[in-house]
Design an enzyme around this catalytic site. Structure first.
Site, PDB file in Angstrom:
ATOM      1  N   GLU A   1      -0.184  -0.454   5.824  1.00  0.00           N
ATOM      2  CA  GLU A   1       0.834   0.121   6.718  1.00  0.00           C
ATOM      3  C   GLU A   1       0.709   1.632   6.778  1.00  0.00           C
ATOM      4  OE1 GLU A   1       4.504   1.923   8.103  1.00  0.00           O
ATOM      5  OE2 GLU A   1       3.668   2.089   6.078  1.00  0.00           O
TER       6      GLU A   1
ATOM      7  N   ASP B   1       0.848  -1.197   0.000  1.00  0.00           N
ATOM      8  CA  ASP B   1       0.000   0.000   0.000  1.00  0.00           C
ATOM      9  C   ASP B   1       0.881   1.243   0.000  1.00  0.00           C
ATOM     10  OD1 ASP B   1       0.684  -0.549   2.837  1.00  0.00           O
ATOM     11  OD2 ASP B   1      -0.574   1.202   3.229  1.00  0.00           O
TER      12      ASP B   1
END
Length: 451
Positions: free
Chosen positions: A156, A92
């Site tokens: 994250e 991500d």
């Protein structure tokens, strides 16, 4: 670059790595599904899963984590009796911010002046490629000498804790002798660095209300309490005159004992404008690695364009507080909330809410894994010795893993050196750093296996 056979193999794999990073960067995998399609993150997760499957990984799975995102897991068996190493990265990315401000499109990997530009190129899709390159180089030079687990996180950057909670619920899944977190960076290009500490983090939203509704500033201004002005007072109370963070009850004066950070280098890395002073006291390393740091991430208030002559009835802000190892993030959250409430003026109504949190981390740099990494980096970076640095950011999973597996050794390396400008416009990765760190990781796995 070293003439070591592993280094030669990695060099030959770089064109493929660029093509693959181009594919991975193209996914707009921001785990904020109110702004970015969930399908983009799911596509990136499938890409990573397919890559692991192609490398012979077993038990490859898309793990549905409690925060509604997916993490990718796979296991590559090694020789019988070998040690187990967990390799971590995340697919991500941060939002691109102002896409028009990018020199080239944020989700199109573009080469310019010897660097590859694109959102996630360094943080941390490049980290996924680093792990793949290291494993491919070992397979081409005698095989992978350890059991390898790979986990690629899907949220994250959002700090929503999905993988941490999943790991706690499945404690055997990520168990390993050593963990390599591929989400840090060298102190600067060409200087091999292991990050040995991470500051913890808490995010708090503060909302202030003073009126039932906005009022005309000409008719009521001067007596009617302005919520925006009250919020500004509160936020200003978080800093001393020199810019140091001042949260009531939070007064650590710790010092950084490792790598020095020259002030002029910091000014260049941070792109501080001429004539503008740095904030805080102590050395630069003290300020960014060993002490608390507050940042106002955003304020909800009327924009200048279209603003009306009004006294504001309500205002809110999102405040980040970074805390060094030795300070509990939960306790820091309570102190920050208490400070915000205590410093709200005029009896205004104030509400605070914690919206994110991660503990600080400190590694044991005397462990055998650190010795193995130092030996590997000396080969990958001829003439250089491995350095130890801190990182002002946080990777919440580190403390979760350290708690679950207290005997595991944890190392942090990666591609986010200062020129990468992660989280900013025109993020980029140095392909030379990707190549050298892939060599270092491969040689580390070989050296560590024999230790």
């Amino acid at each position: 670059m070293s003439s070591h056979p592993v280094a030669e193999t990695v060099a030959s794999l770089m064109p493929r790595a660029r093509a693959e990073l181009t594919e991975l960067v193209a996914f707009k995998s921001v785990a904020d599904f109110d702004q970015f399609p969930r399908s983009e993150s799911e596509g990136a997760a499938r890409w990573v899963a397919d890559a692991l499957t192609a490398e012979g990984f077993q038990d490859v799975a898309l793990l549905d984590t409690p925060d509604g995102t997916q993490s990718v897991y796979g296991h590559l068996p090694g020789p019988e009796g070998a040690k187990t190493v967990l390799l971590y990265a995340h697919y991500d990315v941060q939002p691109p911010l102002d896409e028009a401000a990018w020199t080239t499109p944020p989700f199109e990997l573009t080469e310019r002046d010897g660097r590859w530009y694109g959102r996630g190129a360094a943080d941390c899709k490049g980290g996924v490629l680093m792990h793949l390159l290291a494993l491919r180089a070992l397979k081409a030079n005698g095989g992978v000498p350890v059991h390898v687990k790979v986990i690629a996180e899907g949220s994250e950057e959002q700090g929503t804790g999905g993988l941490e909670r999943y790991a706690e619920e499945h404690p055997d899944l990520l168990a390993a002798d050593t963990i390599v977190i591929g989400d840090a960076g060298n102190f600067r290009v060409g200087l091999p660095t292991v990050t040995s500490t991470l500051r913890g983090m808490t995010l708090v939203r503060v909302e202030i209300d003073t009126l039932e509704g906005n009022l005309h500033s000409g008719q009521f201004g001067g007596a009617a309490p302005d919520a925006l002005a009250a919020l500004i007072r509160v936020l200003d109370s978080l800093r001393a005159q020199d810019g140091s963070t001042t949260v009531d009850g939070l007064t650590p004066k710790t010092r950084w004992e490792g790598l020095r950070y020259d002030e002029e280098h910091f000014r260049h890395d941070a792109r501080v404008l001429d004539g503008v002073e740095l904030i805080g006291s102590g050395t630069v390393a003290d300020r960014i690695w060993a002490r608390p740091a507050v940042t106002v991430l955003g304020i909800d208030c009327p924009p200048v364009v279209g603003a009306t002559p009004s006294v504001q009835a309500g205002a809110r802000a999102l405040v980040s507080l970074r805390v060094p190892p030795g300070v509990d993030a939960g306790e820091a959250t309570k102190l920050l909330q208490a400070h915000l409430e205590a410093h709200t003026p005029w009896g205004a109504r104030v509400r605070t809410e914690q919206v994110g949190q991660g503990q600080a981390f400190s590694a044991d740099t005397t462990s055998p894994a650190y010795a193995a990494m130092a030996e590997a980096m000396a080969v990958a970076y001829p003439g250089q010795q491995m350095q130890y640095a801190g990182q002002g950011g946080s990777i919440p999973l580190c403390n979760t893993l350290a708690t679950l597996y207290p005997r595991a050794e944890i190392l942090l390396i990666g591609l986010s050196e200062p020129e990468a400008r992660i989280h900013a416009v025109d993020e980029s990765v140095s392909p030379e750093e990707l190549e050298r760190l892939s060599v270092a990781e491969a040689l580390f796995l070989r050296t560590y296996a024999a230790s």
